[in-house]
Design a protein around this motif. Structure first.
Motif, PDB file in Angstrom:
ATOM      1  N   ILE A 141      20.002   6.626  -0.535  1.00 53.82           N
ATOM      2  CA  ILE A 141      19.337   6.671  -1.205  1.00 53.82           C
ATOM      3  C   ILE A 141      18.869   5.897  -1.926  1.00 53.82           C
ATOM      4  CG2 ILE A 141      18.544   7.904  -3.846  1.00 53.82           C
ATOM      5  CD1 ILE A 141      21.009   9.544  -4.045  1.00 53.82           C
ATOM      6  N   LYS A 142      17.017   5.573  -1.808  1.00 55.93           N
ATOM      7  CA  LYS A 142      16.221   4.595  -2.090  1.00 55.93           C
ATOM      8  C   LYS A 142      15.088   4.914  -2.897  1.00 55.93           C
ATOM      9  CE  LYS A 142      15.126   3.254   2.778  1.00 55.93           C
ATOM     10  NZ  LYS A 142      14.611   2.922   3.511  1.00 55.93           N
ATOM     11  N   VAL A 143      15.219   4.325  -4.642  1.00 55.57           N
ATOM     12  CA  VAL A 143      13.717   4.758  -4.967  1.00 55.57           C
ATOM     13  C   VAL A 143      13.137   4.370  -5.295  1.00 55.57           C
ATOM     14  CG1 VAL A 143      13.610   5.573  -7.571  1.00 55.57           C
ATOM     15  CG2 VAL A 143      16.202   6.410  -6.355  1.00 55.57           C
ATOM     16  N   GLY A 144      11.481   4.012  -5.345  1.00 52.70           N
ATOM     17  CA  GLY A 144      10.721   3.030  -5.877  1.00 52.70           C
ATOM     18  C   GLY A 144       9.738   3.782  -6.668  1.00 52.70           C
ATOM     19  N   GLN A 145       9.733   3.035  -8.130  1.00 54.89           N
ATOM     20  CA  GLN A 145       9.544   3.488  -9.274  1.00 54.89           C
ATOM     21  C   GLN A 145       8.324   2.709  -9.863  1.00 54.89           C
ATOM     22  OE1 GLN A 145      12.221   4.626 -12.129  1.00 54.89           O
ATOM     23  NE2 GLN A 145      10.778   5.043 -13.776  1.00 54.89           N
ATOM     24  N   GLY A 146       6.750   2.461 -10.130  1.00 55.45           N
ATOM     25  CA  GLY A 146       6.112   1.610 -11.143  1.00 55.45           C
ATOM     26  C   GLY A 146       6.603   1.341 -12.721  1.00 55.45           C
ATOM     27  N   ALA A 147       6.440   0.672 -12.742  1.00 61.00           N
ATOM     28  CA  ALA A 147       6.873  -0.191 -14.275  1.00 61.00           C
ATOM     29  C   ALA A 147       5.712   1.259 -15.151  1.00 61.00           C
ATOM     30  CB  ALA A 147       5.816  -1.190 -14.723  1.00 61.00           C
ATOM     31  N   ASP A 148       4.733   1.398 -14.280  1.00 64.42           N
ATOM     32  CA  ASP A 148       3.943   2.627 -15.622  1.00 64.42           C
ATOM     33  C   ASP A 148       4.312   3.768 -15.017  1.00 64.42           C
ATOM     34  OD1 ASP A 148       2.551   2.570 -13.406  1.00 64.42           O
ATOM     35  OD2 ASP A 148       0.551   1.836 -14.369  1.00 64.42           O
ATOM     36  N   ASP A 149       5.368   4.269 -13.951  1.00 61.17           N
ATOM     37  CA  ASP A 149       5.270   5.385 -13.528  1.00 61.17           C
ATOM     38  C   ASP A 149       4.109   5.938 -12.324  1.00 61.17           C
ATOM     39  OD1 ASP A 149       7.747   5.802 -14.477  1.00 61.17           O
ATOM     40  OD2 ASP A 149       7.705   6.959 -15.927  1.00 61.17           O
ATOM     41  N   ASP A 150       3.015   5.249 -12.202  1.00 58.21           N
ATOM     42  CA  ASP A 150       2.060   5.440 -11.610  1.00 58.21           C
ATOM     43  C   ASP A 150       1.821   4.701 -10.157  1.00 58.21           C
ATOM     44  OD1 ASP A 150      -0.424   6.576 -11.072  1.00 58.21           O
ATOM     45  OD2 ASP A 150      -1.334   5.161 -12.096  1.00 58.21           O
ATOM     46  N   GLY A 151       3.304   4.330  -9.679  1.00 58.57           N
ATOM     47  CA  GLY A 151       2.661   3.714  -7.888  1.00 58.57           C
ATOM     48  C   GLY A 151       2.465   4.773  -7.017  1.00 58.57           C
ATOM     49  N   PRO A 152       2.564   4.492  -5.796  1.00 55.48           N
ATOM     50  CA  PRO A 152       1.900   5.136  -5.183  1.00 55.48           C
ATOM     51  C   PRO A 152       2.982   5.932  -4.464  1.00 55.48           C
ATOM     52  CG  PRO A 152       3.442   3.238  -3.974  1.00 55.48           C
ATOM     53  CD  PRO A 152       3.425   2.639  -5.418  1.00 55.48           C
ATOM     54  N   SER A 153       1.712   7.148  -3.797  1.00 52.43           N
ATOM     55  CA  SER A 153       2.249   8.409  -3.867  1.00 52.43           C
ATOM     56  C   SER A 153       2.832   8.372  -1.823  1.00 52.43           C
ATOM     57  CB  SER A 153       1.279   9.477  -4.173  1.00 52.43           C
ATOM     58  OG  SER A 153      -0.233   9.414  -2.749  1.00 52.43           O
ATOM     59  N   ILE A 154       3.483   9.481  -1.459  1.00 53.75           N
ATOM     60  CA  ILE A 154       3.825   9.239  -0.583  1.00 53.75           C
ATOM     61  C   ILE A 154       2.376   9.324   0.874  1.00 53.75           C
ATOM     62  CG2 ILE A 154       4.515  11.150   1.570  1.00 53.75           C
ATOM     63  CD1 ILE A 154       6.190  12.106  -0.529  1.00 53.75           C
ATOM     64  N   ILE A 155       1.232   9.967   0.524  1.00 50.10           N
ATOM     65  CA  ILE A 155       0.461   9.540   1.145  1.00 50.10           C
ATOM     66  C   ILE A 155      -0.723   8.274   1.016  1.00 50.10           C
ATOM     67  CG2 ILE A 155      -1.598  10.794  -0.347  1.00 50.10           C
ATOM     68  CD1 ILE A 155      -1.537  12.227   3.045  1.00 50.10           C
ATOM     69  N   ASP A 156      -0.163   7.761   0.074  1.00 43.45           N
ATOM     70  CA  ASP A 156      -0.499   6.611  -0.176  1.00 43.45           C
ATOM     71  C   ASP A 156      -0.505   5.878   0.964  1.00 43.45           C
ATOM     72  OD1 ASP A 156      -2.278   7.145  -1.985  1.00 43.45           O
ATOM     73  OD2 ASP A 156      -1.288   6.563  -3.816  1.00 43.45           O
ATOM     74  N   LEU A 157       1.274   6.014   0.807  1.00 40.12           N
ATOM     75  CA  LEU A 157       1.857   4.723   1.852  1.00 40.12           C
ATOM     76  C   LEU A 157       1.651   5.224   3.628  1.00 40.12           C
ATOM     77  CD1 LEU A 157       5.154   4.761  -0.498  1.00 40.12           C
ATOM     78  CD2 LEU A 157       2.996   3.279   0.265  1.00 40.12           C
ATOM     79  N   VAL A 158       1.395   6.351   3.650  1.00 39.82           N
ATOM     80  CA  VAL A 158       1.484   6.658   5.083  1.00 39.82           C
ATOM     81  C   VAL A 158       0.588   7.753   5.672  1.00 39.82           C
ATOM     82  CG1 VAL A 158       4.308   7.184   4.726  1.00 39.82           C
ATOM     83  CG2 VAL A 158       2.897   9.044   4.687  1.00 39.82           C
ATOM     84  N   GLY A 159      -0.327   8.064   4.870  1.00 40.15           N
ATOM     85  CA  GLY A 159      -1.573   8.671   5.119  1.00 40.15           C
ATOM     86  C   GLY A 159      -2.681   7.799   6.246  1.00 40.15           C
ATOM     87  N   LYS A 160      -2.348   6.546   6.185  1.00 42.63           N
ATOM     88  CA  LYS A 160      -3.662   6.200   7.549  1.00 42.63           C
ATOM     89  C   LYS A 160      -2.858   6.066   8.746  1.00 42.63           C
ATOM     90  CE  LYS A 160      -1.922   1.150   6.611  1.00 42.63           C
ATOM     91  NZ  LYS A 160      -2.669  -0.192   6.161  1.00 42.63           N
ATOM     92  N   PHE A 161      -1.650   6.569   8.812  1.00 41.73           N
ATOM     93  CA  PHE A 161      -0.317   6.501  10.098  1.00 41.73           C
ATOM     94  C   PHE A 161      -0.895   7.528  10.579  1.00 41.73           C
ATOM     95  CE2 PHE A 161       0.787   2.920   7.458  1.00 41.73           C
ATOM     96  CZ  PHE A 161       0.043   1.545   8.405  1.00 41.73           C
ATOM     97  N   ARG A 162      -1.367   9.213   9.865  1.00 44.17           N
ATOM     98  CA  ARG A 162      -1.187  10.096  10.497  1.00 44.17           C
ATOM     99  C   ARG A 162      -2.191  10.415  11.561  1.00 44.17           C
ATOM    100  NH1 ARG A 162       1.290  12.838   5.114  1.00 44.17           N
ATOM    101  NH2 ARG A 162       3.270  12.319   5.289  1.00 44.17           N
ATOM    102  N   ALA A 163      -2.278  11.452  12.816  1.00 42.29           N
ATOM    103  CA  ALA A 163      -3.168  11.700  13.259  1.00 42.29           C
ATOM    104  C   ALA A 163      -4.232  12.606  12.862  1.00 42.29           C
ATOM    105  CB  ALA A 163      -2.627  12.063  14.415  1.00 42.29           C
TER     106      ALA A 163
END
Length: 97
Positions: free
Chosen positions: A75-97
């Motif tokens: 398991i890998k977990v990522g969380q912002g201090a205010d629970d408003d971290g990046p979404s899946i699409i924020d992290l990988v969206g630009k790499f999708r065709a």
């Protein structure tokens, strides 16, 4: 919050379906109603900390309920201090065709 889980049940399935125990874990994720993305080496889940932590345990235990003799979950977990971290699409969206 984002988390990635890779379940490694022993065995992965049965004679009829070699991935049955893994598919049982993915079914729990599908039924949770959260944003998720299945990958070749794990599944990423997006939700509130309460939703994600609860789901991670349920996913792990689903393999045992499906008949696995044992399971190790990575398991890998990522969380912002205010629970408003990046979404899946924020992290990988630009790499999708």
């Amino acid at each position: 919050m984002l988390a990635e889980i890779q379940v490694s049940p022993r065995p992965g399935g049965n004679a009829e379906n070699p991935y049955a125990h893994i598919e049982a874990a993915i079914a729990v994720i599908e039924n949770a109603g959260l944003v998720y993305e299945v990958g070749a080496m794990g599944t990423t889940i997006e939700g509130t900390p309460e939703q994600v932590w609860t789901l991670l345990r349920a996913v792990h235990e689903a393999t045992l309920k499906a008949g696995a003799a044992g399971v190790t979950s990575h398991i890998k977990v990522g969380q912002g201090a205010d629970d408003d971290g990046p979404s899946i699409i924020d992290l990988v969206g630009k790499f999708r065709a």
